[in-house]
Every structure is written in structure tokens, then in C-alpha cells.
Design a protein around this motif. Structure first.
Motif, PDB file in Angstrom:
ATOM      1  N   UNK A  84     -26.542  37.342   8.630  1.00 13.10           N
ATOM      2  CA  UNK A  84     -27.830  36.717   9.057  1.00 13.10           C
ATOM      3  C   UNK A  84     -28.320  35.544   7.953  1.00 13.10           C
ATOM      4  N   UNK A  85     -28.092  35.831   6.384  1.00 11.81           N
ATOM      5  CA  UNK A  85     -28.447  34.769   5.760  1.00 11.81           C
ATOM      6  C   UNK A  85     -27.498  33.582   5.831  1.00 11.81           C
ATOM      7  N   UNK A  86     -26.238  33.847   6.261  1.00  9.65           N
ATOM      8  CA  UNK A  86     -25.392  32.788   6.319  1.00  9.65           C
ATOM      9  C   UNK A  86     -25.781  31.940   7.465  1.00  9.65           C
ATOM     10  N   UNK A  87     -25.901  32.577   8.662  1.00 11.44           N
ATOM     11  CA  UNK A  87     -26.717  31.886   9.849  1.00 11.44           C
ATOM     12  C   UNK A  87     -27.678  31.067   9.531  1.00 11.44           C
ATOM     13  N   UNK A  88     -28.899  31.586   8.786  1.00 11.63           N
ATOM     14  CA  UNK A  88     -30.039  31.038   8.385  1.00 11.63           C
ATOM     15  C   UNK A  88     -29.726  29.669   7.401  1.00 11.63           C
ATOM     16  N   UNK A  89     -28.947  29.843   6.654  1.00 17.86           N
ATOM     17  CA  UNK A  89     -28.271  28.776   5.723  1.00 17.86           C
ATOM     18  C   UNK A  89     -27.843  27.521   6.618  1.00 17.86           C
TER      19      UNK A  89
END
Length: 97
Positions: A84-89
Motif C-alpha cells: 500500500x505504501x508503494x501505491x501511495x508513493x
């Protein structure tokens, strides 16, 4: 002044402009038993060099088939996970660009 000779000259001009592929394709009755041949021009297309380049580009596949197949297998097996942090980035980066 004779209009009949003008019409004859017009017919000659029209015949000289028609493409060589034009063939009489049948007969139509003009009036009171008169039968005249009606020339029908052949359909024709001309493609520019740009059209050829577009056709070549459409033939070339830019997908990586092996990568797509492995992702499809991972998704169907339920083992494909995205952080999810990759998606947010990625979302933030796309908004900043």
C-alpha cells in the motif's frame, strides 16, 4: 453557335479524364427505347507513407508476454500482493509530475 458540338467536346473531355480501369458495366435505358452504356469508375485507395508506418506500429506488440502470464498466474493463485505504501508513493508522484 452550336450547342451540339459543345456537348460532343464535353464528352471527349470527360472520356479523357476517366481512369483507364473504367469499364462500361451494363446498360441503362435513357429514354423512349434508347439504350446507353453507363461507365462506372473502379474504387481506388491511396495510402500515404504515414499510414504504412501506423500499420507497422500496430503489428508490433509492446507487451511482455512472459511478464503478463506470470502476473496472471500470481493473481489467479492469490499470491500477488502490492504494498500500500508503494501505491501511495506512485499516486503522490503522479500528482507532482
Amino acid at each position: 453557335m452550336s450547342y451540339a458540338s459543345g456537348i460532343g467536346n464535353l464528352q471527349q473531355a470527360v472520356n479523357s479524364v476517366l481512369p483507364s480501369e473504367t469499364k462500361p458495366v451494363g446498360r441503362t435505358s435513357a429514354s423512349a427505347g434508347e439504350i446507353k452504356e453507363k461507365p462506372i469508375a473502379a474504387d481506388q485507395t491511396n495510402l500515404s507513407s504515414t499510414a504504412g508506418l501506423v500499420a507497422q506500429a500496430l503489428e508490433i506488440s509492446d507487451t511482455r508476454s512472459s511478464k503478463v502470464a506470470s502476473l496472471q498466474q500470481a493473481i489467479s493463485a492469490g499470491s500477488y500482493n502490492v504494498s500500500s505504501s508503494d501505491v501511495a508513493d506512485k499516486i503522490i508522484q503522479s500528482l507532482l509530475d
